[in-house]
Design a protein around this motif. Structure first.
Motif, PDB file in Angstrom:
ATOM      1  N   SER A 260       0.839  -1.196   0.000  1.00  0.00           N
ATOM      2  CA  SER A 260       0.000   0.000   0.000  1.00  0.00           C
ATOM      3  C   SER A 260       0.872   1.243   0.000  1.00  0.00           C
ATOM      4  O   SER A 260       1.812   1.357   0.790  1.00  0.00           O
ATOM      5  CB  SER A 260      -0.892   0.006   1.249  1.00  0.00           C
ATOM      6  OG  SER A 260      -1.495   1.268   1.414  1.00  0.00           O
ATOM      7  N   GLU A 261       0.585   2.161  -0.903  1.00  0.00           N
ATOM      8  CA  GLU A 261       1.391   3.380  -1.011  1.00  0.00           C
ATOM      9  C   GLU A 261       0.707   4.550  -0.304  1.00  0.00           C
ATOM     10  O   GLU A 261       0.750   5.689  -0.755  1.00  0.00           O
ATOM     11  CB  GLU A 261       1.646   3.714  -2.471  1.00  0.00           C
ATOM     12  CG  GLU A 261       2.478   2.659  -3.188  1.00  0.00           C
ATOM     13  CD  GLU A 261       2.641   2.932  -4.667  1.00  0.00           C
ATOM     14  OE1 GLU A 261       2.595   4.107  -5.056  1.00  0.00           O
ATOM     15  OE2 GLU A 261       2.796   1.956  -5.429  1.00  0.00           O
ATOM     16  N   THR A 262       0.088   4.264   0.823  1.00  0.00           N
ATOM     17  CA  THR A 262      -0.604   5.300   1.584  1.00  0.00           C
ATOM     18  C   THR A 262       0.170   5.623   2.853  1.00  0.00           C
ATOM     19  O   THR A 262       0.543   4.728   3.608  1.00  0.00           O
ATOM     20  CB  THR A 262      -2.022   4.842   1.973  1.00  0.00           C
ATOM     21  OG1 THR A 262      -2.765   4.598   0.779  1.00  0.00           O
ATOM     22  CG2 THR A 262      -2.727   5.912   2.799  1.00  0.00           C
ATOM     23  N   ALA A 263       0.421   6.915   3.066  1.00  0.00           N
ATOM     24  CA  ALA A 263       1.038   7.365   4.313  1.00  0.00           C
ATOM     25  C   ALA A 263      -0.078   7.654   5.306  1.00  0.00           C
ATOM     26  O   ALA A 263      -1.057   8.332   4.970  1.00  0.00           O
ATOM     27  CB  ALA A 263       1.872   8.615   4.076  1.00  0.00           C
ATOM     28  N   VAL A 264       0.068   7.144   6.518  1.00  0.00           N
ATOM     29  CA  VAL A 264      -0.924   7.343   7.570  1.00  0.00           C
ATOM     30  C   VAL A 264      -0.231   7.928   8.789  1.00  0.00           C
ATOM     31  O   VAL A 264       0.750   7.362   9.283  1.00  0.00           O
ATOM     32  CB  VAL A 264      -1.621   6.023   7.951  1.00  0.00           C
ATOM     33  CG1 VAL A 264      -2.586   6.239   9.104  1.00  0.00           C
ATOM     34  CG2 VAL A 264      -2.334   5.431   6.744  1.00  0.00           C
TER      35      VAL A 264
END
Length: 320
Positions: free
Chosen positions: A230-234
């Motif tokens: 997943s290329e999502t920053a959280v």
């Protein structure tokens, strides 16, 4: 009439991707280019312009060149960037800036001695979405947790490719991991402690897990050249959360604090990077306000630390 000429050293896939946006800028054009395989340079020139030269130094010394863009394999960044600096040319070097921190220091010192501009082409941080995420980080209170991953299959291990070749500076860390590492650095600064582990293949990392330890929270980073991640920053804070889908190329930042706010940026990404660099050079700057030399050195130091832990050693490390 366009008046800022670029020299492209390296005309591989990244050069084609960048050039497609660069030529849309108001003042940007490609004045010259060089590739060790001349046929590739000719193909590039036919599509995007630029006089093809038989050697790199002649391409750099073309009278219309204002800045040299280095887009060769990682192991050659230092060599060609130093060549451009000694030719008194401004330089934009693709990420990773160099193989290690020592090479980066040498380039920066050479640029200062020759009074030329130098910057790392970390395009994420030339763009508004990343800058907005950094601003919003201050709104969500004390950080509790963060994670950011970047990974996808580059090529089958059975096939040849630069990311599978240690002599070319291969490995997931330098090409893919540099994005989440830089993102965490820009949001939170240098970690107090780094813990890393990796799966290796022929001396290079293919799957790497990194834990950045800060005061009061950790940031988990994963990178892979074998698997889709997943290329999502959280970023989770005491008063709200930030989510950035496809953070390294982001056109959108989502902030949840009382209500859900979405910030969008539809501008060119590579193109904006080049437009900013041009303005900085024309204004007399010797480094970028967007991607500072200190940040480049800090990130190179962090990656040196990680490589030491996971056992990835390049020949350039032995030269130091």
């Amino acid at each position: 009439m366009k008046n800022f000429g670029w020299c492209f050293i390296g005309t591989g896939s990244i050069a084609f991707t960048v050039a497609k946006e660069l030529i849309k800028n108001e003042n940007s054009y490609i004045a010259s280019c060089f590739n060790r395989t001349k046929e590739k340079a000719l193909k590039f020139s036919l599509k995007y312009g630029g006089k093809v030269y038989d050697n790199a130094i002649d391409a750099m010394n073309d009278e219309n060149v204002r800045c040299v863009y280095i887009a060769v394999t990682n192991d050659k960044h230092f060599e060609y960037a130093l060549m451009a600096i000694k030719a008194k040319k401004n330089v934009l070097v693709e990420k990773p800036f160099t193989i290690n921190k020592m090479e980066a220091i040498k380039l920066i010192n050479a640029a200062k001695e020759n009074d030329v501009y130098i910057a790392e082409a970390m395009w994420t941080w030339f763009n508004d979405s990343a800058i907005k995420a950094r601003e919003l980080r201050k709104e969500i209170g004390e950080i509790k947790y963060a994670k950011m991953n970047f990974g996808f299959p580059i090529k089958s291990i059975s096939k040849k490719g630069r990311l599978w070749d240690i002599e070319l500076g291969g490995g997931a860390l330098l090409d893919l991991g540099v994005y989440p590492i830089r993102y965490a650095y820009e949001l939170f600064g240098k970690p107090k402690e780094i813990v890393a582990e990796a799966e290796l293949y022929n001396g290079i990392d293919t799957n790497t897990k990194i834990l950045f330890k800060y005061d009061g929270f950790n940031c988990l980073i994963k990178t892979s050249s074998k698997h889709i991640l997943s290329e999502t920053a959280v970023i989770k804070g005491e008063d709200g959360n930030i989510k950035v889908p496809f953070f390294h190329t982001a056109h959108k930042v989502i902030c949840t604090k009382n209500n859900r706010r979405v910030y969008r940026d539809k501008s060119l990404l590579y193109g904006k990077q080049f437009a900013i660099v041009e303005k900085e050079i024309l204004s007399g700057k010797k480094e970028s306000d967007y991607v500072s030399l200190k940040s480049t050195l800090d990130v190179m130091e962090i990656m040196d630390n990680i490589r030491k832990q996971i056992g990835v050693i390049y020949s350039q490390d032995l030269d130091d």
